[in-house]
Design an enzyme around this catalytic site. Structure first.
Site, PDB file in Angstrom:
ATOM      1  N   GLU A 439     -30.312   2.808  -9.157  1.00  0.00           N
ATOM      2  CA  GLU A 439     -30.339   2.047 -10.249  1.00  0.00           C
ATOM      3  C   GLU A 439     -30.073   0.664 -10.269  1.00  0.00           C
ATOM      4  OE1 GLU A 439     -27.308   3.487 -13.245  1.00  0.00           O
ATOM      5  OE2 GLU A 439     -25.779   3.567 -11.586  1.00  0.00           O
ATOM      6  N   ASP A 463     -30.237   1.164 -16.359  1.00  0.00           N
ATOM      7  CA  ASP A 463     -29.699   0.208 -15.430  1.00  0.00           C
ATOM      8  C   ASP A 463     -30.690  -0.561 -14.475  1.00  0.00           C
ATOM      9  OD1 ASP A 463     -27.185  -0.434 -16.097  1.00  0.00           O
ATOM     10  OD2 ASP A 463     -26.398   1.392 -15.250  1.00  0.00           O
TER      11      ASP A 463
END
Ligand code: PEP
Ligand code: MG
Length: 585
Positions: A439, A463
């Site tokens: 992420e 993210d």
């Protein structure tokens, strides 16, 4: 003057998705008036005894409620009620109330309120939303004691008409749990609360739409008003015009129809028409979401966000509390895989006292970085995971990994805990797979190296998009730039999947993009092995997968990758989706 019903619209926090239309059932949350009496000295001992009796009675009521409401995986309500019981027995609270009764010769009701007021102020100064939310728990506990002191009826079963929209200033966890249990609630609408308040949690777990944090809606809504609720957008309309109601009713009808199909398709495999099988898992924050996940056909849990265990408390959970939570989830899932993510704490979610503010919390000490700097917090969780591994099919993953060193350090801490437990003769299950969330752009670009040392990848698009496109996911002003179909994101996911395949490890996606039906064709073509999403999203995604071929999906994807802007790609993919699935939500 003739009475006119005008439409009133409220904007709150969408706490549990779904649309509902119904008549308002206003919960009478009248405050108990606290009698204030000065005592004669000779009355003091009797008053202390009265207080103690009220504590015992309150404790018994909470225990009975807990037994009534908590069964199997639904023990989240049990945990909340248990937290209330702990407050009842808090030595500081008991000592302080007794001291006030004795030294200031005031009645027990008054003393309870004074001590609770002081406690509430302490919570006011906390920066963390979770902990500030817990103020209302103190209020609920105090109310219960005072009502018992005054001989009032508590935990009255409410007769709610089917489909009622429950409107209240605030709802106690006990009432919320009892109400959903009746199966009659259409939606919850409350003035107080946020995403993490108990009403929100209970509502989400039972797929009941909820809008919270409305401010002053409860006073403005009268019993019997027609109320339309949109739990995703946080919208509440009171006595809306017929045309608007019709729109809401149509969405509700479609929702119910989809739900009916959902329940029928739960057992069907998610396989394309040319035989490519992908796994559909669920994301959870609480164990009591499991029945809904299974009913919607989840094959496992792809993401269990364990930081939500911190919800009810000012300090980190003990190893035993971690263990009990994981055991409950693993047992409820039987032999289906359960991927537990280690704590994604930090930024705004920090246990204990409020920390100094970070200038860029999203880029600060969070997730695996936080755990590696707070080894005692991390070790309690790792030991609990190792112990819980005897109870089911566990996988563990670390969040926010940005480099191989972090993965190595986290793994070595896990191994240290394993050796320690083994020396102590504590039972553990077989070795489980240890993976990482991909992420951060950094992890994406070194995915080939990470794939050598991780057993699986799970792509966290929430993210990944935030960090790749440099947009704060909480910031409304830049929300328009948050585009999963941005070419850079698609290329990055393609790169990550390629690295995983190269190393022969499975790759999943558990960010919001995985449950977004408009992205399913593209994600399928990208070659993900697993998708993980909230329960309500599973049926639609499954229907898409079951009605296309991989060859078709790849053809759409190839063309999309020749376009340039996010808008162009979205438009093209949407047209392709509409052509095939005009009837899908
Ligand atoms: C993600 O970042 O995509 C993710 C699933 O994790 P969270 O939303 O908890 O940050
Ligand atoms: Mg994340």
């Amino acid at each position: 003057m003739p009475f006119v019903t005008a439409t009133v619209q409220f904007q709150g926090i969408g706490a549990s998705p779904g649309v509902a239309v119904g008549h308002a059932f206003v919960l009478d949350a009248k405050k108990v008036r606290t009698p204030k009496v000065r005592l004669d000295l000779k009355e003091v001992d009797g008053e202390v005894l009265r207080f103690k009796t009220a504590i015992t009675l309150s404790d018994k009521q909470l225990e009975d409620l807990k037994d009534k409401l908590s069964t199997g995986a639904e023990n989240e309500h049990g945990l909340i009620l248990e937290a209330h019981r702990m407050m009842l027995h808090d030595p500081m609270f008991l000592v302080e109330v007794t001291r006030l009764i004795k030294e200031e010769t005031i009645n027990a009701e008054w003393a309870v309120r004074r001590v609770c007021r002081r406690l509430r102020h302490q919570f006011d100064n906390l920066e963390d939303e979770y902990f500030r939310e817990r103020k209302s728990d103190i209020e609920f506990v105090a109310d219960r004691i005072v009502r018992n002191l005054m001989g009032e009826v508590v935990d009255q079963e409410l007769e709610v008409p089917v489909g009622a929209i429950i409107v209240a200033h605030d709802i106690s966890p006990a009432d919320a749990a009892m109400l959903v249990k009746t199966g009659k609630v259409g939606a919850f609408v409350t003035d107080l609360g946020g995403q993490t308040s108990h009403t929100a949690i209970v509502a989400r777990a039972r797929d009941v739409p909820a809008v919270v944090g409305l401010g002053k809606a409860a006073d403005a809504i009268r019993a019997g008003d027609t109320v339309a609720v949109d739990g995703r957008r946080g919208l509440v309309l009171v006595n809306p015009p017929e045309e608007q109601l019709a729109l809401f009713r149509e969405t509700m009808r479609r929702q119910l129809a989809n739900e009916a199909i959902a329940l029928k398709t739960a057992e069907l495999p998610s396989v394309t028409i040319d035989g490519v099988r992908v796994r559909l898992n669920g994301n959870i924050e609480f164990a009591d979401e499991i029945p809904s996940l299974l009913a919607h056909g989840a094959e496992g849990i792809g993401l269990y966000r364990t930081e939500f265990l911190f919800l009810d408390r000012p300090a980190a959970p003990t190893e035993e509390e971690h263990y009990q939570a994981y055991k409950a989830v693993l047992e409820a899932m039987g032999d289906r895989p359960v991927t537990i993510r280690t704590l994604d704490l930090g930024a705004d979610k920090v246990p204990g006292k409020a920390r100094e503010k970070e200038i860029n919390p999203a880029l600060g000490l969070r997730a695996i970085r936080y755990c590696l700097q707070h080894r005692e917090v991390f070790r309690a969780q790792l030991r609990a995971l190792l112990r819980a591994s005897v109870h089911g099919n566990l996988k563990v993953m670390f969040p926010m990994v940005s480099g191989v060193s972090e993965l190595r350090e986290a793994r070595s801490e896990l191994e240290a805990c394993r050796s320690e437990l083994s020396r102590q003769g504590v039972p553990m299950g077989r070795r489980f797979q240890v993976g990482i969330m991909v992420e951060t752009p950094s992890a994406a670009w070194i995915a080939d190296r990470l794939a050598q040392e991780a057993d699986f990848f799970s792509i966290g698009t929430n993210d990944l998009i935030q960090y790749s496109l440099a947009i704060d996911r909480q910031n409304r002003d830049v929300a328009y730039l948050y585009r999963p179909m941005h070419l850079s994101i698609l290329r990055m996911v393609q790169h990550i999947v390629g690295a995983a395949k190269g190393a022969g490890i499975p790759v999943s996606m558990c960010g919001e993009m995985a449950g977004d039906a408009s992205a399913t064709l593209v994600l399928l073509a990208l070659g993900l092995d697993e998708f993980s999403m909230t329960s309500g999203q599973i049926p639609t995604v499954k229907r898409i997968i079951r009605s296309v071929s991989m060859t078709e999906a790849k053809a759409v994807f190839e063309k999309a990758m020749h376009l340039t802007t996010a808008e162009e790609i979205e438009r093209f993919v949407k047209a392709e989706m509409d052509r095939r699935f005009a009837t899908l939500e």
